[in-house]
Design a protein around this motif. Sequence first.
Motif, mmCIF file in Angstrom:
data_model
loop_
_atom_site.group_PDB
_atom_site.id
_atom_site.type_symbol
_atom_site.label_atom_id
_atom_site.label_comp_id
_atom_site.label_asym_id
_atom_site.label_seq_id
_atom_site.Cartn_x
_atom_site.Cartn_y
_atom_site.Cartn_z
ATOM 1 N N VAL A 47 -7.412 3.921 -4.767
ATOM 2 C CA VAL A 47 -7.323 3.314 -6.090
ATOM 3 C C VAL A 47 -6.363 2.130 -6.067
ATOM 4 N N ASP A 48 -6.670 1.134 -6.880
ATOM 5 C CA ASP A 48 -5.753 0.017 -7.081
ATOM 6 C C ASP A 48 -4.746 0.425 -8.135
ATOM 7 N N LEU A 49 -3.477 0.367 -7.776
ATOM 8 C CA LEU A 49 -2.431 0.588 -8.757
ATOM 9 C C LEU A 49 -2.103 -0.763 -9.373
ATOM 10 N N GLU A 50 -0.924 -0.926 -9.865
ATOM 11 C CA GLU A 50 -0.534 -2.180 -10.502
ATOM 12 C C GLU A 50 -0.495 -3.326 -9.504
ATOM 13 N N GLY A 51 -0.860 -4.516 -9.984
ATOM 14 C CA GLY A 51 -0.816 -5.691 -9.119
ATOM 15 C C GLY A 51 -1.761 -5.534 -7.950
ATOM 16 N N ASP A 52 -1.272 -5.784 -6.772
ATOM 17 C CA ASP A 52 -2.112 -5.715 -5.580
ATOM 18 C C ASP A 52 -1.786 -4.501 -4.711
ATOM 19 N N ASP B 129 0.817 -1.211 0.000
ATOM 20 C CA ASP B 129 0.000 0.000 0.000
ATOM 21 C C ASP B 129 0.847 1.256 0.000
ATOM 22 N N VAL B 130 0.188 2.312 -0.442
ATOM 23 C CA VAL B 130 0.817 3.631 -0.536
ATOM 24 C C VAL B 130 -0.129 4.641 0.092
ATOM 25 N N VAL C 104 -2.445 -0.876 -3.324
ATOM 26 C CA VAL C 104 -3.549 0.057 -3.126
ATOM 27 C C VAL C 104 -2.973 1.391 -2.675
ATOM 28 N N MET C 105 -3.453 2.475 -3.295
ATOM 29 C CA MET C 105 -3.014 3.803 -2.900
ATOM 30 C C MET C 105 -4.194 4.580 -2.329
#
Length: 195
Positions: free
Chosen positions: A74-79, A33-34, A81-82
């Motif tokens: 939002v879901d970024l690349e792969g798994d 996560d971010v 989450v930001m």
Amino acid sequence: MSLALARCVEAVARLLDGCDLLEPVRLCMSDRDVQAEVCASGPAASVSMARLAAATGSEAAGQADGRDDGVLTVDLEGDVVMVAAVDAPVRGAVPGVRSTSTPAAAVLLRTLASWAAALDPDLLRGAQLWVEDDGRDFTVRLLATAARGDDLETVAAAASAGLQGTRTRRTDSGLDGRGSLPCGRLVHLAVVCLS
């Protein structure tokens, strides 16, 4: 964690590439996560959040109401989450005067991704990589935890892998330190003892 953290950092770098210019952003990244905080207020915060939303193909909650305090999940690349939101402007920042940039942040993240890929995933489970943009420079921090006091030195050594001139010192909560990447970028280290 190391490869997962590196993938997360790379995903954020690619996102920043597609955002145009943003106000200074504070990032906290872990293996999945971010957390991104746009350090601005008013129209500047709204524009930055809108650019982040556009780059991810989504809309920040609260943005539709014209507020600058929207939250973007939002879901970024792969798994990965930001979650992005607005925070207060950096203390001491002068509006319009800035020596950092969004493209420079993306370049820094790519440098950090290659370093993060080499970190030990077993010893640095749950570590967080912080990149803070204060408008003048970037501050990089790696925060790790040790299960007990006997593990502090081992975890600190794992966190400082690939860094040059690393120095650590004991604190009430564990160890603090710093070292430099081969490119000269200073990395602050903190290892917190959980017991």
